[in-house]
Design a protein around this motif. Structure first.
Motif, PDB file in Angstrom:
ATOM      1  N   LEU A 146       0.953  -1.230   0.102  1.00  0.00           N
ATOM      2  CA  LEU A 146      -0.482   0.323   0.325  1.00  0.00           C
ATOM      3  C   LEU A 146       1.081   1.235   0.096  1.00  0.00           C
ATOM      4  O   LEU A 146       1.871   1.094   1.066  1.00  0.00           O
ATOM      5  CB  LEU A 146      -0.986   0.077   1.320  1.00  0.00           C
ATOM      6  CG  LEU A 146      -1.878   1.756   1.540  1.00  0.00           C
ATOM      7  CD1 LEU A 146      -3.062   0.892   0.434  1.00  0.00           C
ATOM      8  CD2 LEU A 146      -2.239   1.615   2.853  1.00  0.00           C
ATOM      9  N   LEU A 147       0.501   1.799  -0.285  1.00  0.00           N
ATOM     10  CA  LEU A 147       1.580   2.907  -0.790  1.00  0.00           C
ATOM     11  C   LEU A 147       0.137   4.272  -0.232  1.00  0.00           C
ATOM     12  O   LEU A 147      -0.450   4.497  -1.028  1.00  0.00           O
ATOM     13  CB  LEU A 147       1.793   3.358  -2.615  1.00  0.00           C
ATOM     14  CG  LEU A 147       2.279   5.045  -2.547  1.00  0.00           C
ATOM     15  CD1 LEU A 147       3.557   5.586  -2.339  1.00  0.00           C
ATOM     16  CD2 LEU A 147       2.167   5.417  -3.723  1.00  0.00           C
ATOM     17  N   LEU A 148       0.682   5.196   0.318  1.00  0.00           N
ATOM     18  CA  LEU A 148       0.417   6.665   0.407  1.00  0.00           C
ATOM     19  C   LEU A 148       1.334   7.696   0.061  1.00  0.00           C
ATOM     20  O   LEU A 148       1.746   8.269   0.465  1.00  0.00           O
ATOM     21  CB  LEU A 148       0.241   6.985   2.500  1.00  0.00           C
ATOM     22  CG  LEU A 148      -1.066   7.588   3.098  1.00  0.00           C
ATOM     23  CD1 LEU A 148      -2.500   6.381   2.389  1.00  0.00           C
ATOM     24  CD2 LEU A 148      -0.576   7.022   4.439  1.00  0.00           C
ATOM     25  N   LEU A 149       0.869   8.585  -0.351  1.00  0.00           N
ATOM     26  CA  LEU A 149       1.291   8.891  -1.797  1.00  0.00           C
ATOM     27  C   LEU A 149       0.958  10.918  -0.994  1.00  0.00           C
ATOM     28  O   LEU A 149       0.270  11.378  -1.335  1.00  0.00           O
ATOM     29  CB  LEU A 149       1.179   9.520  -2.842  1.00  0.00           C
ATOM     30  CG  LEU A 149       2.024  10.700  -3.487  1.00  0.00           C
ATOM     31  CD1 LEU A 149       3.605   9.876  -3.503  1.00  0.00           C
ATOM     32  CD2 LEU A 149       1.774   9.434  -5.182  1.00  0.00           C
ATOM     33  N   VAL A 150       1.542  11.438   0.256  1.00  0.00           N
ATOM     34  CA  VAL A 150       0.961  12.968   0.395  1.00  0.00           C
ATOM     35  C   VAL A 150       1.740  13.688   0.095  1.00  0.00           C
ATOM     36  O   VAL A 150       3.147  13.888   1.006  1.00  0.00           O
ATOM     37  CB  VAL A 150       1.515  12.128   1.978  1.00  0.00           C
ATOM     38  CG1 VAL A 150       0.438  11.267   2.195  1.00  0.00           C
ATOM     39  CG2 VAL A 150       1.963  11.325   2.204  1.00  0.00           C
ATOM     40  N   SER A 151       1.891  14.705  -0.862  1.00  0.00           N
ATOM     41  CA  SER A 151       2.611  15.815  -1.559  1.00  0.00           C
ATOM     42  C   SER A 151       1.383  16.876  -1.184  1.00  0.00           C
ATOM     43  O   SER A 151       1.054  17.231  -0.972  1.00  0.00           O
ATOM     44  CB  SER A 151       3.439  14.813  -2.754  1.00  0.00           C
ATOM     45  OG  SER A 151       3.044  15.228  -4.199  1.00  0.00           O
ATOM     46  N   GLY A 152       1.622  17.911  -2.359  1.00  0.00           N
ATOM     47  CA  GLY A 152       2.011  19.381  -2.651  1.00  0.00           C
ATOM     48  C   GLY A 152       0.716  19.000  -3.522  1.00  0.00           C
ATOM     49  O   GLY A 152      -0.292  19.747  -3.462  1.00  0.00           O
ATOM     50  N   GLY A 153       1.035  18.279  -4.523  1.00  0.00           N
ATOM     51  CA  GLY A 153      -0.121  18.182  -4.774  1.00  0.00           C
ATOM     52  C   GLY A 153      -1.504  17.136  -5.360  1.00  0.00           C
ATOM     53  O   GLY A 153      -2.065  16.551  -5.909  1.00  0.00           O
ATOM     54  N   HIS A 154      -0.490  15.898  -4.771  1.00  0.00           N
ATOM     55  CA  HIS A 154      -1.105  14.752  -4.395  1.00  0.00           C
ATOM     56  C   HIS A 154      -1.416  14.261  -3.154  1.00  0.00           C
ATOM     57  O   HIS A 154      -0.654  14.573  -1.949  1.00  0.00           O
ATOM     58  CB  HIS A 154      -0.366  13.385  -5.222  1.00  0.00           C
ATOM     59  CG  HIS A 154      -0.184  13.564  -6.677  1.00  0.00           C
ATOM     60  ND1 HIS A 154      -0.800  13.684  -8.021  1.00  0.00           N
ATOM     61  CD2 HIS A 154       1.171  15.272  -7.226  1.00  0.00           C
ATOM     62  CE1 HIS A 154      -0.011  14.216  -8.695  1.00  0.00           C
ATOM     63  NE2 HIS A 154       0.505  14.941  -8.493  1.00  0.00           N
ATOM     64  N   CYS A 155      -3.119  13.514  -3.094  1.00  0.00           N
ATOM     65  CA  CYS A 155      -3.062  13.060  -2.141  1.00  0.00           C
ATOM     66  C   CYS A 155      -3.538  11.049  -2.109  1.00  0.00           C
ATOM     67  O   CYS A 155      -4.728  11.615  -2.142  1.00  0.00           O
ATOM     68  CB  CYS A 155      -4.376  13.651  -0.497  1.00  0.00           C
ATOM     69  SG  CYS A 155      -3.714  13.092   0.911  1.00  0.00           S
TER      70      CYS A 155
END
Ligand code: KG4
Ligand code: ZN
Length: 349
Positions: A146-155
């Protein structure tokens, strides 16, 4: 030297790769050896160029990439001790992101590839974040994870099933989590980008001091929502709350929500081997800690790239390119950059 056979299918790659990242406000280049060891890397964050505007200005970003990238590539190649003709290929971020920067980086990469008869690998920036943790010496979890992608443009919560095989389980209904950090930091009078500054301020505050909402907590599924939290921060600031306490309470609310959403996503993925967190916000210690607790509860490993590889960088782009070349998946030199390029539209062939 023929470093790569032209047919598709798993291949031995025996030469270094050049990676280029220009999708947002980081100009970066890196050279990795055939087995994924970083030979040289460089990055320039355009913070100063954008700070007075309080956010990334696309045209300013594109111009800055254009002025810095050529010298930066020459520099990493020199430090790596590698000639262009010795490479196995050139990987450049081709989306998603700001189109001006994507055109600068991918056109430059294509130019090098064409001039030296090398494969060009158009890299999906999200895939690069998703695969960073597979680099040698990092967690190297097994698929699926499972990837939790947490950035300025993506969640996003993404099931990473294999190279090029992704299923989005949940996404944000409004702001990305990094955006929520940045906007809340601005309300607290902190400089942009606010995430790291807010984390520092939060260290001096009480996370239980200000009751802030935890949007969607406990709700089914694994979508996110952060606009209500940001509004609550604005209210707390207007009411004269202590800034350190507001920062700490905001961070605690975000960490709790991310952990809750990860818990729901893990339930949808009973075969997951690991919970991987990536993207700029993955550098946040409170977020990492909350997710580590969640992984422990679910009995899976928790992995995160080191903070310097969580934000945008070219090492992850070169690595994603290397994995694609090894799988016989180089792209075409006429690949048009894609400002929107969801992971679900990735190809694995
Ligand atoms: O992945 P990234 O470098 O760029 C993209 O958006 O693709 O992420 C940048 C975001 C920004 O919103 C920044 O404020 C946030 O990551 N960020 C942090 C921290 N470091 C960076 N947020 C919270 N805590 C941090 N330590
Ligand atoms: Zn990113």
């Amino acid at each position: 030297m023929n470093k790569r056979a032209p047919t598709a299918g798993p291949e031995a790659v025996s030469a270094p790769i050049l990676g280029i990242e220009t999708s947002c406000d980081e100009t970066a280049a890196a050279v990795l050896s055939a087995d994924g060891v970083v030979l040289a890397e460089a990055g320039h964050s355009q913070l100063q160029e954008h700070a007075r505007f309080g956010g990334v200005v696309p045209e300013v970003a594109a111009r800055a990439h254009l002025s810095r990238l050529p010298a930066m590539v020459a520099d990493v190649m020199r430090r790596a001790g590698v000639a262009f003709s010795d490479l196995c290929g050139v990987a450049a971020t081709a989306g998603p992101g700001l189109i001006g920067g994507l055109v600068v980086g991918s056109s430059f990469g294509k130019g090098v590839a064409l001039a030296h008869a090398l494969p060009f690998v158009p890299v999906n920036h999200l895939e690069a974040h998703a695969l960073t943790v597979l680099m040698p010496g990092l967690g190297e979890p097994a698929f699926p994870y499972l990837l939790l992608l947490v950035s300025g443009g993506h969640c996003q919560c993404v099931a990473v099933l294999g190279l090029g095989r992704y299923r989005r389980l949940g996404t944000t209904l409004d702001d990305a989590v990094g955006e929520a950090f940045d906007k809340s930091a601005k309300l607290l009078g902190l400089p942009w980008p606010g995430g790291p500054a807010l984390e520092q301020l939060a260290k001096l505050g009480d996370p239980a001091a200000i009751p802030l909402p935890r949007p969607l907590l406990g709700r089914p599924g694994c979508d996110f929502s952060f606009s209500g939290l940001k509004t609550a921060v604005a209210r707390a600031v207007a009411q004269g709350g202590r800034r350190e306490d507001i920062a700490a309470s905001f961070q605690a609310a975000v960490a709790a929500v991310l952990a809750d959403r990860a818990r729901h996503a893990l339930r949808l993925m009973p075969d997951a081997t690991a919970l991987v967190v990536a993207g700029g916000v993955a550098a946040n210690a409170a977020v990492r800690q909350a997710l580590a607790g969640e992984a422990l509860r679910a009995g899976v490993a928790q992995e995160a790239p080191p903070p310097r590889l969580c934000g945008d960088n070219a090492v992850m782009v070169a690595w994603a390119g290397l994995l694609r070349l090894r799988a016989g998946l180089s792209g075409a030199v006429d690949f048009a950059p894609r400002p929107r390029w969801p992971l679900s539209e990735m190809t694995c062939a």
